[in-house]
Design a protein around this motif. Structure first.
Motif, PDB file in Angstrom:
ATOM      1  N   SER A   1       0.821  -1.216   0.000  1.00  0.00           N
ATOM      2  CA  SER A   1       0.000   0.000   0.000  1.00  0.00           C
ATOM      3  C   SER A   1       0.852   1.262   0.000  1.00  0.00           C
ATOM      4  O   SER A   1       0.411   2.322  -0.451  1.00  0.00           O
ATOM      5  CB  SER A   1      -0.945   0.009   1.211  1.00  0.00           C
TER       6      SER A   1
ATOM      7  N   ARG B   1       2.586   0.796  -9.942  1.00  0.00           N
ATOM      8  CA  ARG B   1       1.174   0.660  -9.536  1.00  0.00           C
ATOM      9  C   ARG B   1       0.579  -0.658 -10.052  1.00  0.00           C
ATOM     10  O   ARG B   1      -0.238  -1.284  -9.383  1.00  0.00           O
ATOM     11  CB  ARG B   1       0.350   1.854 -10.003  1.00  0.00           C
TER      12      ARG B   1
ATOM     13  N   GLU C   1      -7.700  -3.631  -0.249  1.00  0.00           N
ATOM     14  CA  GLU C   1      -7.083  -2.314  -0.379  1.00  0.00           C
ATOM     15  C   GLU C   1      -6.968  -1.858  -1.842  1.00  0.00           C
ATOM     16  O   GLU C   1      -6.295  -0.881  -2.135  1.00  0.00           O
ATOM     17  CB  GLU C   1      -5.685  -2.336   0.237  1.00  0.00           C
TER      18      GLU C   1
ATOM     19  N   GLN D   1      -5.949  -0.247 -14.091  1.00  0.00           N
ATOM     20  CA  GLN D   1      -7.395  -0.387 -13.872  1.00  0.00           C
ATOM     21  C   GLN D   1      -7.856  -1.814 -14.107  1.00  0.00           C
ATOM     22  O   GLN D   1      -8.564  -2.404 -13.286  1.00  0.00           O
ATOM     23  CB  GLN D   1      -8.166   0.521 -14.840  1.00  0.00           C
TER      24      GLN D   1
ATOM     25  N   ARG E   1       1.046   2.443  -3.535  1.00  0.00           N
ATOM     26  CA  ARG E   1      -0.212   2.472  -4.288  1.00  0.00           C
ATOM     27  C   ARG E   1      -0.364   3.738  -5.115  1.00  0.00           C
ATOM     28  O   ARG E   1      -0.994   3.743  -6.170  1.00  0.00           O
ATOM     29  CB  ARG E   1      -1.379   2.331  -3.307  1.00  0.00           C
ATOM     30  N   ASP E   2       0.230   4.841  -4.660  1.00  0.00           N
ATOM     31  CA  ASP E   2       0.127   6.126  -5.384  1.00  0.00           C
ATOM     32  C   ASP E   2       1.418   6.468  -6.121  1.00  0.00           C
ATOM     33  O   ASP E   2       1.670   7.632  -6.449  1.00  0.00           O
ATOM     34  CB  ASP E   2      -0.213   7.254  -4.393  1.00  0.00           C
TER      35      ASP E   2
ATOM     36  N   PHE F   1      -9.738   2.748 -10.394  1.00  0.00           N
ATOM     37  CA  PHE F   1      -9.983   4.009 -11.119  1.00  0.00           C
ATOM     38  C   PHE F   1      -8.668   4.704 -11.460  1.00  0.00           C
ATOM     39  O   PHE F   1      -8.615   5.920 -11.648  1.00  0.00           O
ATOM     40  CB  PHE F   1     -10.863   4.928 -10.254  1.00  0.00           C
ATOM     41  N   ASP F   2      -7.631   3.915 -11.555  1.00  0.00           N
ATOM     42  CA  ASP F   2      -6.307   4.459 -11.863  1.00  0.00           C
ATOM     43  C   ASP F   2      -6.286   5.123 -13.234  1.00  0.00           C
ATOM     44  O   ASP F   2      -7.072   4.786 -14.130  1.00  0.00           O
ATOM     45  CB  ASP F   2      -5.276   3.315 -11.828  1.00  0.00           C
TER      46      ASP F   2
ATOM     47  N   ALA G   1      -9.435  -0.919  -4.061  1.00  0.00           N
ATOM     48  CA  ALA G   1     -10.541  -0.161  -4.649  1.00  0.00           C
ATOM     49  C   ALA G   1     -10.104   1.054  -5.464  1.00  0.00           C
ATOM     50  O   ALA G   1     -10.517   1.241  -6.614  1.00  0.00           O
ATOM     51  CB  ALA G   1     -11.512   0.262  -3.545  1.00  0.00           C
ATOM     52  N   GLU G   2      -9.244   1.906  -4.921  1.00  0.00           N
ATOM     53  CA  GLU G   2      -8.889   3.123  -5.639  1.00  0.00           C
ATOM     54  C   GLU G   2      -8.101   2.851  -6.913  1.00  0.00           C
ATOM     55  O   GLU G   2      -8.139   3.641  -7.861  1.00  0.00           O
ATOM     56  CB  GLU G   2      -8.127   4.092  -4.740  1.00  0.00           C
ATOM     57  N   LEU G   3      -7.410   1.722  -6.965  1.00  0.00           N
ATOM     58  CA  LEU G   3      -6.653   1.388  -8.173  1.00  0.00           C
ATOM     59  C   LEU G   3      -7.570   0.995  -9.328  1.00  0.00           C
ATOM     60  O   LEU G   3      -7.155   0.994 -10.490  1.00  0.00           O
ATOM     61  CB  LEU G   3      -5.667   0.262  -7.882  1.00  0.00           C
TER      62      LEU G   3
END
Length: 257
Positions: free
Chosen positions: A203, A214, A225, A238, A206-207, A231-232, A227-229
């Motif tokens: 994590s 990524r 953990e 994605q 992750r950014d 919408f990468d 979820a946000e990826l």
């Protein structure tokens, strides 16, 4: 430098005359042969064949004017004569002498003027002897050291100025030190770190600004953990994240199989 070359010339480019050679008598016993095995020939392979057949003559040639002769003679000459060759003006001669001598005599070649000698010396030394070479001025010397030295010593090279060296460090350093390298300025180094981090620590990357890092995170991070990826900004990241998230939902029965 093959025997397809139909000439017999010495290092000065002059034709070789067997009649005037001190070793002419060896030819009848196969100890030398023009264009094949000759100490006077300018081709290294032919010189090498000569000394392979006549190793006892090597001592007489360690001071020869042609560096190829000295270098090849050093492979066969008496060990007691080799220390003087560590100061030879040619790097090939110095290395051929060093590879046969005790380590205590060759340690000073860690500071040899020629990078190729320093690179080769690495293969002869142990960890404690290699430590001074971790800060060598030549990046490739440091790279070879990073590949050879014990992983437990690699934390000393975490901040090397060359990214290629740091990538090797990231690939070999004990895992406990990997988190120290997650902010490395080189994406290739961070990718090497990501590939070795356990999934519960991914994590932290992750950014990461590099999509390759990524993507590695998306492929192995805990699904909870991810979820946000999904919408990468990168399509491949994605797809990986969504594929893993969907697989988890199917296993939990949230979607039909």
């Amino acid at each position: 430098m093959t025997d397809d070359i139909d000439e017999a010339r010495d290092w000065r480019g002059e034709e070789i005359d067997c009649a005037g050679c001190a070793h002419h008598g060896l030819s009848s016993a196969g100890g030398c042969r023009l264009k094949h095995a000759c100490v006077h020939d300018r081709y290294a392979r032919r010189i090498d064949r000569f000394f392979n057949s006549n190793p006892g003559l090597a001592n007489s040639y360690i001071a020869h004017v042609h560096f190829e002769v000295r270098a090849i003679a050093a492979k066969h000459a008496s060990l007691f004569l080799l220390p003087r060759l560590l100061d030879d003006p040619d790097e090939t001669v110095r290395w051929n002498a060093a590879r046969r001598l005790p380590k205590r005599l060759v340690l000073r070649l860690r500071n040899d003027a020629h990078r190729e000698v320093r690179i080769r010396i690495v293969s002869l030394l142990d960890d404690a002897e290699l430590m001074p070479m971790m800060t060598d001025e030549d990046y490739y010397v440091r790279l070879v050291v990073a590949r050879r030295v014990a992983p437990s010593l690699l934390p000393l090279m975490i901040d090397d100025k060359e990214a290629e060296v740091r990538r090797v460090v990231a690939q070999r350093i004990p895992r406990d030190w990997l988190l120290r390298m997650t902010n490395d300025p080189d994406a290739g180094v961070r990718l090497a770190v990501a590939q070795r981090l356990t999934s519960d620590l991914l994590s932290r990357l992750r950014d990461d600004p590099d999509w390759r890092v990524r993507y590695e995170v998306a492929s192995r991070i805990a699904v909870g953990e991810i979820a946000e990826l999904a919408f990468d900004s990168d399509g491949l990241v994605q797809d990986m994240a969504r594929s893993r998230a969907t697989g988890r939902q199917e296993r939990l029965g949230e979607f039909p199989a």
